[in-house]
Scaffold this active site. Structure first.
Site, mmCIF file in Angstrom:
data_model
loop_
_atom_site.group_PDB
_atom_site.id
_atom_site.type_symbol
_atom_site.label_atom_id
_atom_site.label_comp_id
_atom_site.label_asym_id
_atom_site.label_seq_id
_atom_site.Cartn_x
_atom_site.Cartn_y
_atom_site.Cartn_z
ATOM 1 N N ARG A 1 -27.562 34.468 8.737
ATOM 2 C CA ARG A 1 -28.395 34.992 7.978
ATOM 3 C C ARG A 1 -28.502 34.547 6.429
ATOM 4 N NH1 ARG A 1 -30.320 38.242 11.443
ATOM 5 N NH2 ARG A 1 -27.982 38.299 11.903
ATOM 6 N N THR A 2 -27.044 35.092 6.070
ATOM 7 C CA THR A 2 -27.015 34.985 4.409
ATOM 8 C C THR A 2 -27.032 33.591 4.009
ATOM 9 O OG1 THR A 2 -25.729 37.175 4.786
ATOM 10 C CG2 THR A 2 -25.418 35.747 2.476
ATOM 11 N N LYS B 1 -6.611 22.502 6.052
ATOM 12 C CA LYS B 1 -5.363 21.593 5.437
ATOM 13 C C LYS B 1 -4.450 22.577 4.602
ATOM 14 C CE LYS B 1 -7.542 17.175 5.812
ATOM 15 N NZ LYS B 1 -7.792 16.065 4.974
ATOM 16 N N ARG C 1 -18.688 33.321 0.151
ATOM 17 C CA ARG C 1 -18.487 34.277 1.110
ATOM 18 C C ARG C 1 -16.872 34.167 1.484
ATOM 19 N NH1 ARG C 1 -20.962 36.845 6.037
ATOM 20 N NH2 ARG C 1 -22.562 37.520 4.262
ATOM 21 N N HIS D 1 -21.287 43.222 -1.135
ATOM 22 C CA HIS D 1 -22.304 42.226 -0.562
ATOM 23 C C HIS D 1 -23.648 42.431 -1.574
ATOM 24 C CE1 HIS D 1 -24.444 39.394 1.769
ATOM 25 N NE2 HIS D 1 -24.236 39.888 2.850
#
Lengths: 320, 182
Positions: free
Chosen positions: A60-61, A88, A110, A138
Site C-alpha cells: 500500500r505505502t 551484498k 522504509r 510512519h
C-alpha cells in the site's frame, strides 16, 4: 524556519507543530481533485527524480507514494533490499550517497530500524520522507488517518480516538498519538498488556484494557493490524483467542455510537483484529483512508519540493 | 499585504459595475450562450466569473462556471518554492467543443494565463478559448493578449494593482498601490 514550512525532511509527527500538520492536511484537499480528473496528472514536479528506497516489504505505502509521485509528474525509481546491492552488504549511507551521485532530489525510505530516516536525512542533501522506520514513526499514515477523520467529522479537536491492538510494535500508533494530541483530540490505547509499551500513559494517552469499554468510549477506533510476523515471541496465546477478547465484532459494535468511525491502516487480518462484516460495514472508512493516502503524500512531496529555503517566504505575498 | 506607498483609485464601485456590464455583453457576443463556459482563476477571477455569468444569465441562458487554481502549473517552483496555499480547481462539465472564457482580475506577465491554458488542456479540448480580464496593466513576458478588457492602464514595475470584490474585500473597486523605489 517559519511555521508554514516543513523544512528539508518529513521524519515524524513528533517534531512538527500543530500548524505544520494542519498545513499538510489543508494542502492535501486540492490534491484530491487531481486524482478525480480524466488526466490524473499535474506538471508540478516535472524533472524531479525521486527514489523509493524500501528495505521492508510494503504494498500500500509504496504504491501510494508511487502514484503520488507520478501524478505530480516526478520521475521515480524503486529500490528494494531484495535484488539490490543491499543484499551484498552495502550500508544505508553508501546506498544513498551513490543514488545522490546520480543526481536525485528526494528519497522516500522504509526501513526496519527505528531512526533510519533521520540517520539518512542528516547525511544527504536530498529531501527525505519517512515511509516507516522500525517501531518509531510512519508520519504519512498518521496524516492520512487525520485527514480521513477530519473529512468525516469536520474536526479533530475534542474527538475521542482509541487506537486498538498491537501498540508495542506499531509506528502507526506512535505517529497517530503525536498527531492527534497536537490537534487536540483525546487519545486512548487498547490492547493486551503484553503488547502495550511500559509508560505509554506518559505520552498523555488513556489506557483502556477492555475492547468493549473502548467501543463505548470512542468517536473513532483506529484498529491496528496484528503484526503476525512479530508474534513469535509469545505475546498472545493464539489468533483465535485474540479475536475472542480483542476482536472488533458486529456484536460488540451494538454498543457503539451510531456515528463511530472505524479506521484500519491495512493490510487487514479478517477475523483476527476485525470481523469482515465490520471492515466492510457502514462504520468503516478503510477505503477512504487509501484514497486520502495519495492526496496526503502529494501534499508532502509538494511542500518539501523545490525552492531554496530562504526564498520560500517570498512565495506567500506573491503578485504575479 | 504591504501598507507602504501611496494609493490611487483606478475604478470605484460604479465604474467597476459598468465595466462588468460591458464585458458581460462582449462575452455574450463571443459565442452561442449554450456553448459558453466561464472559468475564473483563483481567487478574484473566480468571483469575477461568477458575476459575469450572472449578468449574462439575465438574458436567459444559464452559463456554467468553474474555478481554476494554477499553482500546480507554475513555472517558478524551483526559484520561489511551493506556495503554501493551493486553491480549489473545479471544472463543472466536459470542455470538449465548448467555448471557454478564462476570467482573471489583472493581466500582467501572462505567466498565469500560460499555466491556465496548460491546465485547461488536461480537462478537454474546447473549440475556442478566450481571455477576459478586468485590468490589463501591460508588462507581458509571453505572447499572450486578452480578448476582452475592462480597462487598460500603464503602471510601473514596482506598482501593484489590487482588484477588490465585495465577497472578499467588502467593496468593489480597483486600486493602484505605488510601492515607491524598490
Amino acid at each position: 524556519m517559519t511555521a508554514l514550512e516543513l523544512g528539508k525532511d518529513l521524519l515524524g509527527l513528533e517534531s512538527l507543530t500543530a500548524q505544520q500538520i494542519v498545513l499538510i492536511l489543508d494542502t492535501a484537499e486540492p490534491f484530491k481533485e487531481v486524482s478525480e480528473r480524466a488526466i490524473k496528472k499535474v506538471p508540478t514536479l516535472r524533472g524531479k527524480t525521486i527514489v523509493n528506497l524500501f528495505f521492508e516489504v510494503s504494498t500500500r505505502t509504496r504504491i501510494s507514494f508511487e502514484f503520488a509521485e507520478k501524478r505530480l509528474s516526478a520521475d521515480t525509481v524503486n529500490v528494494s533490499s531484495q535484488g539490490s546491492a543491499v543484499q551484498k552488504g552495502e550500508n544505508l549511507v553508501d546506498t544513498a550517497r551513490n543514488l545522490e551521485a546520480m543526481r536525485i532530489d528526494m528519497v522516500v525510505i522504509r526501513h526496519p530500524s527505528s531512526g533510519a530516516a533521520k540517520f539518512l536525512a542528516d547525511r544527504i542533501d536530498s529531501n527525505v520522507i519517512n515511509a516507516g522506520d522500525g517501531k518509531h514513526e510512519h508520519p504519512t499514515q498518521a496524516l492520512l488517518d487525520l485527514l480521513t477523520i477530519r473529512d468525516k467529522r469536520g474536526r479533530i479537536e475534542g474527538l475521542r480516538v482509541c487506537i486498538c491492538g498491537d501498540i508495542l510494535h506499531s509506528r502507526v500508533a506512535r505517529s497517530n498519538i503525536w498527531g492527534l494530541l497536537k490537534l487536540g483530540a483525546e487519545v486512548a490505547v487498547c490492547g493486551p498488556r503484553s503488547l502495550m509499551p511500559l509508560g505509554i500513559e506518559q505520552l498523555g494517552v488513556r489506557v483502556i484494557s477492555r475492547i468493549e469499554e473502548a467501543i463505548e468510549w470512542a468517536d473513532v477506533l483506529n484498529i491496528l493490524r496484528l503484526q503476525l510476523e512479530r508474534m513469535t515471541g509469545g505475546f498472545i496465546p493464539s489468533l483465535r483467542e485474540y479475536n475472542r477478547v480483542f476482536g472488533v465484532t458486529v456484536k460488540r459494535l451494538e454498543q457503539a455510537r451510531h456515528d463511530l468511525l472505524i479506521l484500519h491502516p491495512g493490510p487487514i487480518n479478517r477475523g483476527v483484529e476485525i470481523d469482515s462484516a465490520v471492515a466492510d460495514g457502514s462504520h468503516s472508512v478503510i477505503l477512504d483512508q487509501v484514497t486520502n493516502g495519495i492526496a496526503v503524500r502529494m501534499a508532502v512531496l509538494y511542500l518539501l519540493s523545490g525552492g531554496r529555503r530562504e526564498t520560500a517566504e517570498a512565495a506567500m505575498g506573491l503578485n504575479v | 499585504m504591504t501598507s507602504s506607498g501611496s494609493m490611487d483609485t483606478i475604478m470605484d464601485a460604479h465604474a467597476f459595475a459598468r465595466a462588468l456590464e460591458r464585458m458581460a455583453g462582449e462575452i455574450g457576443a463571443l459565442a452561442d450562450p449554450a456553448d459558453l463556459v466561464l472559468v475564473g482563476i483563483q481567487r478574484r477571477g473566480v468571483e469575477l466569473a461568477d458575476r459575469l455569468a450572472s449578468l449574462i444569465s439575465k438574458s436567459g441562458t444559464e452559463i456554467p462556471r468553474g474555478a481554476l487554481d494554477i499553482t500546480l502549473y507554475r513555472d517558478d517552483l524551483e526559484t520561489i518554492g511551493p506556495k503554501p496555499f493551493v486553491g480549489e480547481t473545479n471544472i463543472p462539465c466536459n470542455l470538449d467543443s465548448k467555448s471557454v472564457v478564462i476570467v482573471d482580475d489583472v493581466l500582467y506577465t501572462g505567466r498565469t494565463v500560460r499555466a491556465a491554458l496548460n491546465e485547461l488542456a488536461d480537462f478537454g479540448r474546447p473549440s475556442k478559448v478566450s481571455l477576459c480580464v478586468l485590468i490589463d496593466r501591460g508588462g507581458r513576458e509571453l505572447p499572450i493578449q486578452a480578448d476582452i478588457v475592462g480597462e487598460r492602464i500603464s503602471v510601473g514595475k514596482n506598482d501593484r494593482v489590487d482588484v477588490l470584490v465585495r465577497e472578499l474585500d467588502g467593496k468593489d473597486g480597483v486600486e493602484l498601490v505605488a510601492e515607491g523605489e524598490g
